[in-house]
Write a protein that holds these residues in place. Sequence first.
Motif, short mmCIF file in Angstrom:
data_model
loop_
_atom_site.label_atom_id
_atom_site.label_comp_id
_atom_site.label_asym_id
_atom_site.label_seq_id
_atom_site.Cartn_x
_atom_site.Cartn_y
_atom_site.Cartn_z
N ILE A 1 13.63 14.75 -16.23
CA ILE A 1 14.98 14.21 -16.16
C ILE A 1 15.97 15.34 -15.83
O ILE A 1 15.84 16.46 -16.34
N LEU A 2 16.90 15.03 -14.96
CA LEU A 2 17.98 15.95 -14.63
C LEU A 2 19.25 15.45 -15.31
O LEU A 2 19.69 14.33 -15.08
N ILE A 3 19.82 16.29 -16.16
CA ILE A 3 21.14 16.02 -16.74
C ILE A 3 22.13 16.85 -15.94
O ILE A 3 21.99 18.08 -15.85
N TRP A 4 23.09 16.19 -15.33
CA TRP A 4 24.02 16.95 -14.48
C TRP A 4 25.43 16.96 -15.07
O TRP A 4 25.92 16.00 -15.64
N GLY A 5 26.03 18.14 -14.96
CA GLY A 5 27.34 18.37 -15.56
C GLY A 5 28.45 17.58 -14.88
O GLY A 5 28.39 17.28 -13.69
N GLU B 1 28.37 27.65 -13.33
CA GLU B 1 27.66 28.93 -13.42
C GLU B 1 28.02 29.70 -14.69
O GLU B 1 27.16 30.33 -15.32
N LYS B 2 29.28 29.63 -15.11
CA LYS B 2 29.70 30.43 -16.26
C LYS B 2 29.13 29.93 -17.59
O LYS B 2 29.23 30.62 -18.61
N GLU C 1 24.79 24.15 -10.86
CA GLU C 1 24.79 22.87 -10.13
C GLU C 1 24.74 23.10 -8.63
O GLU C 1 25.36 24.02 -8.10
N ASN C 2 23.97 22.26 -7.96
CA ASN C 2 23.81 22.34 -6.50
C ASN C 2 23.69 20.92 -5.97
O ASN C 2 22.68 20.25 -6.14
N ILE D 1 16.03 19.25 -17.13
CA ILE D 1 16.83 20.19 -16.35
C ILE D 1 18.30 19.89 -16.61
O ILE D 1 18.72 18.73 -16.62
N LEU D 2 19.08 20.92 -16.84
CA LEU D 2 20.54 20.76 -16.94
C LEU D 2 21.18 21.57 -15.82
O LEU D 2 20.91 22.76 -15.68
#
Length: 755
Positions: A492-496, A526-527, A544-545, A521-522
């Motif tokens: 699973i991808l958790i995206w911000g 970047e910070k 994130e990409n 995956i999160l």
Amino acid sequence: MSLPVDKALRKAQSHIKAGELAEAEKLYKLVLSKFPKNKKAIQGYQKLKVGITSKGALKSEPPQEQVQELLNLYNQGQFEEVLLKIRPLINLFSEAVILYNIQGTVNETLQMYEKAIDSYKQAIKIKPNCADTYFNLGNAFNSAGDLDAAIDSYKKAVRFKPDDADAFCNMGNALQSRGDLDAAIESYKQALKIKPDLFAAYKNMGKSFQDRGNLDAAIESYDQALKIKPDYAEAYNDIGLTLKEKGSLDSSITSYKAAIKIKPDYTEAYSNLGNALQDKGELDAAIDSYNKAIKIKPDYAEAYNNMGSALQDMGEVDAAIDSYKQAIKIKPDYANAYSNMGIALKENGELDAAIDSCKQALKIKPDYAEAYYNMGNVLQEKGEPDPAIDSYKQAIKIKPDYAEAYSNMGVVLKEKGELDAAIDSYKQALKIKPDYAEAHHNLGFVLLNIGRLKEGLEENEWRWKTPGFLTQKRDFSQPLWDGNASLKGQRILIWGEQGPGDVVMWSSCLPFVAFQVEKCILECQEKLVPLLTRSFPNVEVKVENKSLDTKRDDLDFHLPIGSLFRHFIPEISKETKPDAFLIPDLSRVNFWKERLNLLGKGPFVGISWKSPFMTPGRLPNYTQISDWAPVLTLPNVTFINLQCSDFGDDLASILDEFGTTVHHFDDLNHYDDLDDVAALSAALDIVVSVSTAVSTIAAGVGTPTKMLHWRQSSWNNILLTPPGPFVDVFERNSWEPWDNVFHSVAKDIADFQDA
């Protein structure tokens, strides 16, 4: 000559009235033989000759050559000359219907509608069954705005001339203007039954279908008009309007361009093209189109108004205001431009001027619901909730299905603390407009504020359909996790989403997912990567990409991080406070403890008083330096700056106003180095903060955090209040100052010192 001239002329007139035309002619000739320049004799003789038949009888109709002369003058645009020449003819041929019709047509062309109507009525008095005159009378009534009388006249025209397609078509136009769309469509159909190639009937019927909401039928009707008349620019323009209403912006743009190609000076098509381009987000192209319309027609107020809207969307608010002003200069009673200028002035922070502009719109158009709505928005921002609510109510009174007014009234009611009334207002908006995303989203916050977590979190999912979130949404070929599908053996991808503080807050739920899956995956800013990598060793944390979203094959499900709480309501709603969930770099924590000890004795209290992103809507959540007096005047406390930007003047003010130094570490990048901010926060004894990433990080590392909240804030709920073992929330009502909050915080710090 035995008779005096005056007596001879009077006698000639008597002969004419008696029908003794030959005797009258003799007298005029006698006078002119003695006095060739006598004007009365010349005019009398000319009138007599015009009206005499070869048999010596007075004609009822003027000679055809005279009628043709009048028509020629009309076609040349010499309308005043027609009226001048027609008067003596009417005096002579008072029963000539054609003269009254010509006179009526000229008066109508000159917009002297009452005179035109009088002329046609005189013709009807002479010839009551004249279909053409009733047709003309209907046109005059229509131009004068008397639609009922116009429709009645057209009905009489077709009664006497049942095959008059033009009369049926024009009757359709009047019915359409009156709002009788079904009757209008039937009238157009009757016209086309008589005259199948009447392209105007197809075009106007298309407009009736469009107004009725039957957009496909409208387009079909416009297409029929174009089959008959391929160069019908107006039909292309109307197709463009219909396609735009359907949401087919590209097709609508193509139609407007076709109209302009046929008719290069078609200002309305240029303006409509600009509107479509604006809706598509092509603002530079839209402004170019408006400018072309204005170049052709410099007094085109509507184009200036529309251009103002495009400039506003571009963020060029001053230029937008100038454009609205130009529209108003051209058209002083332009209520829409005043209302739009009110919106622009509000964006510019000129709230009083914005209210004045809305009031001017309402002075021109008292039943202008949108102006009341816009004024309500300004009053809301000005901090005048009751007048704002009154303004929204006025808008709703005029326009009962005004969903936006109900929704925004809900916002104000929520800010007043009238949460039940706010819920009712949002629900009324949704009753009118069930898919109104912003109303759903705002309703979600109120439900969360009163603890209705499941409902509130469900409503929060509507955020992805609001304009502010559309650009953040990510699209994957893999499905969104619904909270029910098994994650065993899955990736699973958790995206911000949203700000760093939000991502940190919601990351507290990551362990609930990570233990269920093969891989979690999160992706985030970047910070945050170093801090979250250390804090969640079972999660692969990446920058994130979005570039490869639709092509990715390293996931089976995905989920925006703001939706995590929705799937773990039992876990997040436990009465016990959650544990610290962020792990700072211990070596940096020790580093900061040493730095702090060099400054003096504790307690060391970090403070943050505002967001790096200050907007009018956010202001009630934040504080002024003067509000902090009870805390900043506490003795034997060492204060540390945790504000990430725009703090220099405020730190100077604190020193000047309270004699208190708030220490700032120049070597720490408070905005970008959040891993080190977490370490510093962990080294502090207490953090006092408004709702920012600072409070979230401090609470996450387990530092006692005093959270300053506005009770009616959308952020004051479980979804947006930082989780952590030592978070204390201090609230004020929107109508109260911060005094009680800061006195309570000061007492807590003093108690900490005494412990």
